[in-house]
Design a protein around this motif. Sequence first.
Motif, PDB file in Angstrom:
ATOM      1  N   PRO A   8      23.329  -3.413  27.308  1.00  0.00           N
ATOM      2  CA  PRO A   8      22.698  -2.193  26.770  1.00  0.00           C
ATOM      3  C   PRO A   8      21.170  -2.264  26.782  1.00  0.00           C
ATOM      4  CG  PRO A   8      24.536  -2.838  25.382  1.00  0.00           C
ATOM      5  CD  PRO A   8      24.307  -3.966  26.360  1.00  0.00           C
ATOM      6  N   ALA A   9      20.613  -3.431  26.515  1.00  0.00           N
ATOM      7  CA  ALA A   9      19.155  -3.576  26.521  1.00  0.00           C
ATOM      8  C   ALA A   9      18.612  -3.448  27.940  1.00  0.00           C
ATOM      9  CB  ALA A   9      18.751  -4.919  25.911  1.00  0.00           C
ATOM     10  N   LEU A  10      19.260  -4.102  28.908  1.00  0.00           N
ATOM     11  CA  LEU A  10      18.809  -4.009  30.284  1.00  0.00           C
ATOM     12  C   LEU A  10      18.905  -2.572  30.792  1.00  0.00           C
ATOM     13  CD1 LEU A  10      18.486  -6.282  32.954  1.00  0.00           C
ATOM     14  CD2 LEU A  10      20.198  -4.621  33.613  1.00  0.00           C
ATOM     15  N   LYS A  11      20.005  -1.904  30.454  1.00  0.00           N
ATOM     16  CA  LYS A  11      20.194  -0.515  30.867  1.00  0.00           C
ATOM     17  C   LYS A  11      19.110   0.375  30.257  1.00  0.00           C
ATOM     18  CE  LYS A  11      23.640   3.179  30.671  1.00  0.00           C
ATOM     19  NZ  LYS A  11      24.985   3.542  30.217  1.00  0.00           N
ATOM     20  N   HIS A  12      18.808   0.178  28.980  1.00  0.00           N
ATOM     21  CA  HIS A  12      17.774   0.983  28.317  1.00  0.00           C
ATOM     22  C   HIS A  12      16.410   0.736  28.969  1.00  0.00           C
ATOM     23  CE1 HIS A  12      16.019   3.463  25.246  1.00  0.00           C
ATOM     24  NE2 HIS A  12      15.209   2.496  24.870  1.00  0.00           N
ATOM     25  N   CYS A  13      16.129  -0.506  29.303  1.00  0.00           N
ATOM     26  CA  CYS A  13      14.868  -0.828  29.981  1.00  0.00           C
ATOM     27  C   CYS A  13      14.800  -0.138  31.343  1.00  0.00           C
ATOM     28  CB  CYS A  13      14.736  -2.337  30.167  1.00  0.00           C
ATOM     29  SG  CYS A  13      14.452  -3.250  28.634  1.00  0.00           S
ATOM     30  N   ALA A  14      15.898  -0.179  32.090  1.00  0.00           N
ATOM     31  CA  ALA A  14      15.912   0.414  33.430  1.00  0.00           C
ATOM     32  C   ALA A  14      15.750   1.928  33.368  1.00  0.00           C
ATOM     33  CB  ALA A  14      17.200   0.040  34.154  1.00  0.00           C
ATOM     34  N   ILE A  15      16.437   2.562  32.455  1.00  0.00           N
ATOM     35  CA  ILE A  15      16.312   4.024  32.356  1.00  0.00           C
ATOM     36  C   ILE A  15      14.915   4.403  31.861  1.00  0.00           C
ATOM     37  CG2 ILE A  15      17.214   6.106  31.262  1.00  0.00           C
ATOM     38  CD1 ILE A  15      19.988   4.747  31.358  1.00  0.00           C
ATOM     39  N   THR A  16      14.360   3.611  30.964  1.00  0.00           N
ATOM     40  CA  THR A  16      12.983   3.840  30.521  1.00  0.00           C
ATOM     41  C   THR A  16      12.035   3.744  31.715  1.00  0.00           C
ATOM     42  OG1 THR A  16      13.449   2.993  28.301  1.00  0.00           O
ATOM     43  CG2 THR A  16      11.137   3.020  29.003  1.00  0.00           C
ATOM     44  N   ALA A  17      12.243   2.749  32.563  1.00  0.00           N
ATOM     45  CA  ALA A  17      11.411   2.599  33.761  1.00  0.00           C
ATOM     46  C   ALA A  17      11.589   3.794  34.690  1.00  0.00           C
ATOM     47  CB  ALA A  17      11.748   1.299  34.484  1.00  0.00           C
ATOM     48  N   MET A  18      12.808   4.311  34.796  1.00  0.00           N
ATOM     49  CA  MET A  18      13.047   5.487  35.629  1.00  0.00           C
ATOM     50  C   MET A  18      12.291   6.697  35.086  1.00  0.00           C
ATOM     51  SD  MET A  18      17.093   4.944  36.450  1.00  0.00           S
ATOM     52  CE  MET A  18      17.280   6.465  37.369  1.00  0.00           C
ATOM     53  N   VAL A  19      12.278   6.863  33.772  1.00  0.00           N
ATOM     54  CA  VAL A  19      11.528   7.973  33.158  1.00  0.00           C
ATOM     55  C   VAL A  19      10.043   7.803  33.445  1.00  0.00           C
ATOM     56  CG1 VAL A  19      10.874   9.053  30.963  1.00  0.00           C
ATOM     57  CG2 VAL A  19      13.267   8.416  31.376  1.00  0.00           C
ATOM     58  N   TRP A  20       9.548   6.579  33.345  1.00  0.00           N
ATOM     59  CA  TRP A  20       8.145   6.280  33.638  1.00  0.00           C
ATOM     60  C   TRP A  20       7.813   6.637  35.087  1.00  0.00           C
ATOM     61  CZ3 TRP A  20       6.649   1.183  35.998  1.00  0.00           C
ATOM     62  CH2 TRP A  20       5.259   1.048  36.134  1.00  0.00           C
ATOM     63  N   ILE A  21       8.688   6.247  36.003  1.00  0.00           N
ATOM     64  CA  ILE A  21       8.457   6.503  37.425  1.00  0.00           C
ATOM     65  C   ILE A  21       8.473   8.002  37.713  1.00  0.00           C
ATOM     66  CG2 ILE A  21       9.470   6.234  39.731  1.00  0.00           C
ATOM     67  CD1 ILE A  21      10.461   3.425  38.703  1.00  0.00           C
ATOM     68  N   ALA A  22       9.453   8.693  37.160  1.00  0.00           N
ATOM     69  CA  ALA A  22       9.623  10.116  37.465  1.00  0.00           C
ATOM     70  C   ALA A  22       8.664  11.012  36.692  1.00  0.00           C
ATOM     71  CB  ALA A  22      11.063  10.542  37.175  1.00  0.00           C
ATOM     72  N   GLN A  23       8.238  10.576  35.501  1.00  0.00           N
ATOM     73  CA  GLN A  23       7.359  11.422  34.689  1.00  0.00           C
ATOM     74  C   GLN A  23       6.050  10.699  34.418  1.00  0.00           C
ATOM     75  OE1 GLN A  23       9.324  13.255  31.313  1.00  0.00           O
ATOM     76  NE2 GLN A  23      11.249  13.288  32.420  1.00  0.00           N
ATOM     77  N   ASP A  24       5.966  10.004  33.297  1.00  0.00           N
ATOM     78  CA  ASP A  24       4.754   9.275  32.966  1.00  0.00           C
ATOM     79  C   ASP A  24       5.036   8.307  31.826  1.00  0.00           C
ATOM     80  OD1 ASP A  24       4.776  10.843  30.600  1.00  0.00           O
ATOM     81  OD2 ASP A  24       3.267  12.217  31.370  1.00  0.00           O
ATOM     82  N   LYS A  25       4.028   7.549  31.456  1.00  0.00           N
ATOM     83  CA  LYS A  25       4.192   6.532  30.420  1.00  0.00           C
ATOM     84  C   LYS A  25       4.505   7.139  29.056  1.00  0.00           C
ATOM     85  CE  LYS A  25       2.064   2.608  31.044  1.00  0.00           C
ATOM     86  NZ  LYS A  25       1.070   1.531  31.127  1.00  0.00           N
ATOM     87  N   GLU A  26       3.918   8.292  28.743  1.00  0.00           N
ATOM     88  CA  GLU A  26       4.171   8.956  27.460  1.00  0.00           C
ATOM     89  C   GLU A  26       5.643   9.360  27.333  1.00  0.00           C
ATOM     90  OE1 GLU A  26       2.938  13.179  25.676  1.00  0.00           O
ATOM     91  OE2 GLU A  26       1.226  11.826  25.964  1.00  0.00           O
TER      92      GLU A  26
END
Length: 158
Positions: A85-103
Amino acid sequence: MAFKALGELLDEALQLPVDGTLYTVPAPSAAVGLRTQALINAAAVAADGGQVDEQVLGDAAERDLYRDVLGSAHDEMVAAGVTWPALKHCAITAMVWIAQDKEAAEAFWNAAGDPNRLASNRAARRNSPSGAASSTRSRGSTSGPKAKPHAKATSRPR
């Protein structure tokens, strides 16, 4: 004025704290960024009931997207025994960062990926004094030409 080096302008890493360790997710390659953006767009279309490009989803399924978006942090997390669950949350967070922005990635991270918590954060920002419109109506301009009073209508025989 000369262009500054792009590396001086962009913060090209994401810092994710997991179980007392700060993992650095490096900026993805252009190919990973483009593929991630296409996948997120396809997911949004599917969520809205639209027709999805099967090739986009097929390409994403063929590759290890989580490994790609996390970069070197992926192997570090696996070696450290980070939970799924932690790795998945990190990966999806990174996907949001890539597709949108850090905020947006930070908001997703802090809401633990829960859309209801994200929605309440948006509502709180809308209702905050800095983000809300004033309830006091502004007065109209008092400068400029004054309107002429309407002439009294008289009836004329037809």
